[in-house]
Design a protein around this motif. Sequence first.
Motif, PDB file in Angstrom:
ATOM      1  N   PHE A  10      22.188   9.825 -41.176  1.00  0.00           N
ATOM      2  CA  PHE A  10      23.652   9.919 -40.870  1.00  0.00           C
ATOM      3  C   PHE A  10      24.347  10.124 -42.200  1.00  0.00           C
ATOM      4  N   PHE A  11      25.481  10.473 -42.121  1.00  0.00           N
ATOM      5  CA  PHE A  11      26.215  10.926 -43.438  1.00  0.00           C
ATOM      6  C   PHE A  11      27.609  10.225 -43.659  1.00  0.00           C
ATOM      7  N   THR A  12      27.607   9.977 -44.751  1.00  0.00           N
ATOM      8  CA  THR A  12      28.989   9.133 -45.108  1.00  0.00           C
ATOM      9  C   THR A  12      29.934  10.294 -45.584  1.00  0.00           C
ATOM     10  N   ILE A  29      37.758   9.861 -45.547  1.00  0.00           N
ATOM     11  CA  ILE A  29      36.865   9.196 -46.417  1.00  0.00           C
ATOM     12  C   ILE A  29      36.353   8.095 -46.103  1.00  0.00           C
ATOM     13  N   GLY A  30      34.999   7.639 -46.101  1.00  0.00           N
ATOM     14  CA  GLY A  30      34.474   6.522 -45.722  1.00  0.00           C
ATOM     15  C   GLY A  30      33.888   6.589 -44.194  1.00  0.00           C
ATOM     16  N   ASP A  31      34.412   7.613 -43.422  1.00  0.00           N
ATOM     17  CA  ASP A  31      33.850   7.771 -42.117  1.00  0.00           C
ATOM     18  C   ASP A  31      32.428   8.124 -42.096  1.00  0.00           C
ATOM     19  N   LYS A  54      33.929  16.507 -31.028  1.00  0.00           N
ATOM     20  CA  LYS A  54      32.874  17.084 -31.956  1.00  0.00           C
ATOM     21  C   LYS A  54      33.275  18.326 -32.513  1.00  0.00           C
ATOM     22  N   GLY A  55      32.786  18.547 -33.759  1.00  0.00           N
ATOM     23  CA  GLY A  55      33.327  19.910 -34.393  1.00  0.00           C
ATOM     24  C   GLY A  55      32.558  19.943 -35.755  1.00  0.00           C
ATOM     25  N   ILE A  56      32.992  20.934 -36.392  1.00  0.00           N
ATOM     26  CA  ILE A  56      32.509  21.385 -37.775  1.00  0.00           C
ATOM     27  C   ILE A  56      33.057  20.948 -38.969  1.00  0.00           C
ATOM     28  N   PHE A  57      32.296  20.909 -40.145  1.00  0.00           N
ATOM     29  CA  PHE A  57      32.871  20.454 -41.465  1.00  0.00           C
ATOM     30  C   PHE A  57      31.929  20.904 -42.472  1.00  0.00           C
ATOM     31  N   PRO A  58      32.372  21.107 -43.656  1.00  0.00           N
ATOM     32  CA  PRO A  58      31.636  21.353 -44.795  1.00  0.00           C
ATOM     33  C   PRO A  58      30.586  20.384 -45.081  1.00  0.00           C
ATOM     34  N   SER A  59      29.334  20.788 -45.484  1.00  0.00           N
ATOM     35  CA  SER A  59      28.119  19.702 -45.923  1.00  0.00           C
ATOM     36  C   SER A  59      28.658  19.263 -47.265  1.00  0.00           C
ATOM     37  N   VAL A  62      30.198  15.533 -47.138  1.00  0.00           N
ATOM     38  CA  VAL A  62      29.453  14.221 -46.572  1.00  0.00           C
ATOM     39  C   VAL A  62      28.262  13.937 -47.549  1.00  0.00           C
ATOM     40  N   HIS A  63      27.784  12.621 -47.508  1.00  0.00           N
ATOM     41  CA  HIS A  63      26.595  12.364 -48.256  1.00  0.00           C
ATOM     42  C   HIS A  63      25.676  11.583 -47.272  1.00  0.00           C
ATOM     43  N   LEU A  64      24.435  12.100 -47.773  1.00  0.00           N
ATOM     44  CA  LEU A  64      23.328  11.702 -46.701  1.00  0.00           C
ATOM     45  C   LEU A  64      22.920  10.123 -46.899  1.00  0.00           C
ATOM     46  N   LYS A  65      22.690   9.378 -45.818  1.00  0.00           N
ATOM     47  CA  LYS A  65      22.665   8.069 -45.818  1.00  0.00           C
ATOM     48  C   LYS A  65      21.354   7.761 -44.906  1.00  0.00           C
ATOM     49  N   ASN A  66      20.275   7.345 -44.978  1.00  0.00           N
ATOM     50  CA  ASN A  66      19.280   7.115 -44.056  1.00  0.00           C
ATOM     51  C   ASN A  66      19.543   6.013 -43.059  1.00  0.00           C
TER      52      ASN A  66
END
Length: 1907
Positions: A10-12, A29-31, A54-59, A62-66
């Motif tokens: 999941f991403f932050t 920010i922070g979601d 649900k929707g789209i957003f630029p990669s 967001v920042h990947l978090k395991n």
Amino acid sequence: MIAFIYSVSFFTVIASFRGTVPYGLSLEIGDTVQILEKCDGWYRGFALKNPNIKGIFPSSYVHLKNACVKNKGQFEMIIPTEDSVITEMTSTLRDWGTMWKQLYVRNEGDLFHRLWHIMNEILDLRRQVLVGHLTHDRMKDVKRHITARLDWGNEQLGLDLVPRKEYAMVDPEDISITELYRLMEHRHRKKDTPVQASSHHLFVQMKSLMCSNLGEELEVIFSLFDSKENRPISERFFLRLNRNGLPKAPDKPERHCSLFVDLGSSELRKDIYITVHIIRIGRMGAGEKKNACSVQYRRPFGCAVLSIADLLTGETKDDLILKVYMCNTESEWYQIHENIIKKLNARYNLTGSNAGLAVSLQLLHGDIEQIRREYSSVFSHGVSITRKLGFSNIIMPGEMRNDLYITIERGEFEKGGKSVARNVEVTMFIVDSSGQTLKDFISFGSGEPPASEYHSFVLYHNNSPRWSELLKLPIPVDKFRGAHIRFEFRHCSTKEKGEKKLFGFSFVPLMQEDGRTLPDGTHELIVHKCEENTNLQDTTRYLKLPFSKGIFLGNNNQAMKATKESFCITSFLCSTKLTQNGDMLDLLKWRTHPDKITGCLSKLKEIDGSEIVKFLQDTLDTLFGILDENSQKYGSKVFDSLVHIINLLQDSKFHHFKPVMDTYIESHFAGALAYRDLIKVLKWYVDRITEAERQEHIQEVLKAQEYIFKYIVQSRRLFSLATGGQNEEEFRCCIQELLMSVRFFLSQESKGSGALSQSQAVFLSSFPAVYSELLKLFDVREVANLVQDTLGSLPTILHVDDSLQAIKLQCIGKTVESQLYTNPDSRYILLPVVLHHLHIHLQEQKDLIMCARILSNVFCLIKKNSSEKSVLEEIDVIVTSLLDILLRTILEITSRPQPSSSAMRFQFQDVTDFLLQIFTVFRILIRPEMFPKDWTVMRLVANNVIITTVLYLSDALRKNFLNENFDYKIWDSYFYLAVIFINQLCLQLEMFTPSKKKKVLEKYGDMRVTMGCEIFSMWQNLGEHKLHFIPALIGPFLEVTLIPQPDLRNVMIPIFHDMMDWEQRRSGNFKQVEAKLIDKLDSLMSEGKGDETYRELFNSIIPLFGPYPSLLKKIERETWRESGVSLIATVTRLMERLLDYRDCMKMGEVDGKKIGCTVSLLNFYKTELNKEEMYIRYIHKLYDLHLKAQNFTAAYTLLLYDELLEWSDRPLREFLTYPMQTEWQRKEHLHLTIIQNFDRGKCWENGIILCRKIAEQYESYYDYRNLSKMRMMEASLYDKIMDQQRLEPEFFRVGFYGKKFPFFLRNKEFVCRGHDYERLEAFQQRMLNEFPHAIAMQHANQPDETIFQAEAQYLQIYAVTPIPESQEVLQREGVPDNIKSFYKVNHIWKFRYDRPFHKGTKDKENEFKSLWVERTSLYLVQSLPGISRWFEVEKREVVEMSPLENAIEVLENKNQQLKTLISQCQTRQMQNINPLTMCLNGVIDAAVNGGVSRYQEAFFVKEYILSHPEDGEKIARLRELMLEQAQILEFGLAVHEKFVPQDMRPLHKKLVDQFFVMKSSLGIQEFSACMQASPIHFPNGSPRVCRNSAPASVSPDGTRVIPRRSPLSYPAVNRYSSSSLSSQASAEVSNITGQSESSDEVFNMQPSPSTSSLSSTHSASPNVTSSAPSSARASPLLSDKHKHSRENSCLSPRERPCSAIYPTPVEPSQRMLFNHIGDGALPRSDPNLSAPEKASPARHTTSISPSPAGRSPLKGSVQSFTPSPVEYHSPGLISNSPVLSGSYSSGISSLSRCSTSETSGFENQVNEQSAPVPVPVPMPLPVPVPTYGGEEPVRKESKTPPPYSVYERTLRRPVPLPHSLSIPVTPEPPALPPKPLAARSSHLENGARRTDPGPRPRPLPRKVSQL
């Protein structure tokens, strides 16, 4: 429950995204977001906070978090794989962020800023953890800081306590509930009661010495002194100051800062002092010349002290200024600090007036490592450490110390041939065995480097000096042997040379020849004489000499001489390597003296423990060496010595040496054969326990058994290693025999002394420590069996000593906590014995805390090993053994009543008992007080267990307790539990923050809905048994439905239909259901439950859930639908009022709204629900509100309760604030309270009636004492009526329109009684303040339906005129105004207002022809004043008055005014004649200029007479009034001539001339028949005038007339102008804001006095007054768009038609009282008396118009509200009329405001007062008037009583005056002042019309029935 965990990503969100692109997802920010799809740098997914969108957003955003997903599905939980502390920080900071902003909004600035700093600090710490470069220890430290701050913030914000283990949050599902409870309890206890630090430290920082006579360097010495023991307790902190009093080395903090360490809690007391000694370095005398001596000496300067207790009371002490004292005699210097402490003032004084020592002192708490962490800056800059004297409270192994403390005490010296005493200085050196001086081993104190020699301070001319200086000698151990200390004594000369001459020395060796060091204590040393040039470097020359008097031997004369002088020192050794104890040395050297072994072993117990632990390993080697040497001889002695040493380590001072012994056993112990002797001696002691009388020593042995077994086991292991396991069976037998002896002694019962039980307790305390040792040699099962047998041998007799029982349970607890119990095999063996003892203790209710702890550990192990098969067997054993006694214990300790069955003490009789008990226990567990407020985690876990269990038990209820086996108790207990469960505060998710709510739903779901569905399911299963729970369960179920959870409400509301249906079947009605529903609704909604949505849901037609339609729909399908729908309607209306009541009772709401709402609810309970108790409760709530608002008409409220009581002796229970008493006593109390309130509210007439009633009761009981008091009280009320002034209030009509108003106001109109001095604009502002969102309506028209249905608030306010119904008092002659004023404004239920308008074509030449008046009458549901300041309008009546009737009324009122003024003038009641002058001038001048002729032109012309044949009598009446007016004017001029002053004669002459012109215009020549020299004859002997006419009424046929309402406004001024008849016509309209049929335009004209001709100079008549005050009568300003029509605009001042007041007639015998409204700035009289009135045969009625009131000639301001469209009643209208009023502008223009005001006033009675009054009071002037036929119109009766009346009545009109104030009428008026009359009385029963034109008898009010 098995939790499946899936690994996901999941991403932050690292940057906010607005989502402006198509299908974009808005992110902050922070979601946290979860990804569903990926495509070319874009992701598709959803935010976890709202997964439905649900929707789209630029990669890149967001920042990947395991993370991993737990419980994938509806309630899945995404858990980051990062450190749990990081996760907690993130979520907590998010929650804090929202709450932090709210702190700012609530103005909690302090917490706002503190939290801000904490949040920033947490963020910094978070960054450190995320970087990941911290060491393990540092990471642990950072996490500790983080969690401490998180907990602090949560506590400050009222958030939940977080359970943690090693700084990480604990998942409740991962641990047992008992372990969770333990964690919560630990954190709660840690939070509430911080652990007191056992170690304390004092930080000292020297700042400066402030003194005027400095100039020399100083030494400052700090130390801690115990005044109780009179000794120092610390080393010294030594620092040097320069000549300016500042530290000499400011760049070295360690030289002027020190930390006094290791202070125990016992040393923080008030008799511990910080002492400061100051030594100066300089000349012998402080005042000597600089060149007197070049040698410097250490000399005493001053001393300061401070109690350490002073530091405990405050926080950090910065820059304390300590006073510096000096002793009066230098010889007292050694004890100056003691003298200062004891306050022996004669022995010391201040060194100087401004001398002071500036220091900084601070107490620090905690161990030294903690202090280093928390105050790192102090240690990083440098600080010296000052130790305590000797060892600290806890001696640590490995601590290396070898410090010798020497105190230079005193000396005795001879003069040495001198004439004066010597100035002695002592110099000290340390000399080693080779004769060399040891360098740098003399320490003056911390803060100063060690020196090689020491010089004492010098006392001037003193042969017996006392120094008491403490020095520390940190000499290494290797230099101790052979070293000695040498003291050299020198005389310091004060001569110029300043020589120091050696005259003697002393020495003392540090170690004796046998190896012992210098013993502690005081040593008196011999002073050896020597010459000045003696060389002492050769130590061999003096070391052979004796050094101490204690060991002096021999007969040497030189030595004998030396004994005359002496020198004393005190020594104290603190060493971990050297000993002063000879016995210890003898023991360690036992091989050199074998014969002393027995003695040495015996003396070991006498040696100090610190000496033993210093040489612990050597001592143990010695003991086991002796044992190996001869075990037969020394075995017992060695064993006892070993026991002594083992028990020595139990002391807290030495317990840190246990690891030293453990290490010795593991690594150094070599006694392979010792186990035999140890077992043998131990068994010998155990066998002797039952026989020995003194068991202290045996108990010492048993206390040491842990380490004895350690030695036994280690010895056996060493033997096995050495021999290959020989004699194994023999060893096992020995152990078995030993434990058999133990079991035997444990099984014995204590007899008598209890010594045996003490020994048993000692053994049990230490026995569990043996398990781990036995496991080293035996199998787990063997050990478990041994332990089971041992514990099983304990006596189970219940009367065993309580202390032994507690120890026995502790032993069980340690067993469960031991390693042995964790093994499943051994646990299965030990569990039965553990449960057996637990059962016994639970049964006896003893040591329950310990039992709970043991059970907690048992359950923890079950949770940890839940996957093992053996766990199920253990659970079966536990349930079988303990469940019953556990439930009973819980019930007993919570004081719940229990069945008395004795069988329950051990087992359940059947399932019934079990279910009853477990339901009760569950109810106990969910009590709010069971857990602290912030234990939400614990509550949720407990609730999850409860609901899971209840779902299982529901099946048992359905299977076993339905149909013929139905058991009401069980089912009732079940439902009761379910309701309490749902209503728990911790389950109300609506109150949680969004994040907390989300967590709870993810983990547990909404448990309320689950339980609600279970209730519904179980209810449906009951069938006909439902009747058992009706109506008992209505209240509980209603409480559940009030919870704002839609699903829960949908499930529960259908149950009410079911209850109504079953009750209908049983009883044919559901009155019980209705009663219970209503009672419970009130209490629940008053507690804040329920909302608008609930009310709508209850009454809605929306389907609830599944196949169930809405409640209303279900009811409508039933045969009993009518009563059901009625119930729903009633309940809905009740909820409306209860919701309004609750909203109004909130803080900040105004009292008026609260009172109105309470009245509405009170009336509802009385009239619609007939609930007496609730009715009485709200009566008292209303009473309290009135008192709070200083509204003392609160007495009317209490009258409602008083009317429910009788004068009887019926006992009444305690109720509200009333005690238990008889009905008579309560009614008496109420009467007295009501009288007191009437007195304070100036309603004395009402109070008099109650005084009479209670006086009758006193008289009937012959209680003359109280009767006398009551009569005096009654008399005082009469006095107040006559002596005190009462203000007449204004009355205002208020309309509340729009759906935003509360139900009790919505779309209703009220009449409100204003406050004292409150005028219209003030009232308007008050209403706008009460309803700040309301919109002020700018007109008085009846609103249309759009306004009624608008989602807004509209207020419509204008003033109205009160119409008193009773005229008896008001028309009676000779009644003072003070009495009449009460009846004018009290008990009023009818009000009215008028609106003039033109009908047909308006004649511009004579507007009177078409000027009609629309009169509106308002009837209230209750009279004012009453239980509220406002009451709802019950009915409106509208009638129209013709122009002719208007003219008649104007003339009648003006005639009455003239008669009154003439009469007052005749009787000399006027201060001056000006009022009469102006009135005559106004009438005559206007008539001369054509005023009356306008009426003649309008009504006496042929055309009018022919077209209106029905008005013949009225036209005749008008002519009679004109002629009558001429008659009155002629008589008035005669009276005026008699009293007119000389300067007014020209005006009088003018009036006479104009009068004859007026007569000629009327065709009148002479009135000789009427003119008399005496005063004019008035009917009834005195002139009467009516200020107001009677209220409007309907026509005789009962139909309503022209429902027209439009606003009128009169200028609030009082002026008189002259004009012609046409002028009068214009003037009347000039004071009315006219409104035609085609326009709503309203103007406020400002008239001015003037004279005019008939043709063009029509003058406005500004003397029209309204029912509002002078500043509040104006019309509202409207927009320009309303001003376009000339037809509809107000006429100019010269074009306005005449108008007057348009009253409605009543019977001639009736005299109606109307309110008099005067100038708002002046006190007004109340002469509102009606004239005779005529009934009209047509639909229009007329009567004598009111007389003019007192008015100030001030202009009215334009208001934002439409004032009363009536103002008709204002007497100013009459005086305005140019027909009756002339101009005062010619000849009297200089009249003052006062005289003008007085001109419009009246007197009550012609002959009543001769003294002048500021405002004359009018009197009624009856004139014989013919009646023109017709009946008095009667109002239609309503079929249903008004909903808000608290009075029970069968008549249409309510009785506004309470029964308590009503007295039946008598034929003759009472001799005493008249009673207040009951307004709104009716003469006909059942709504019949009134046709009798005669006087109506007063009705007998009906009393409110006993509810």
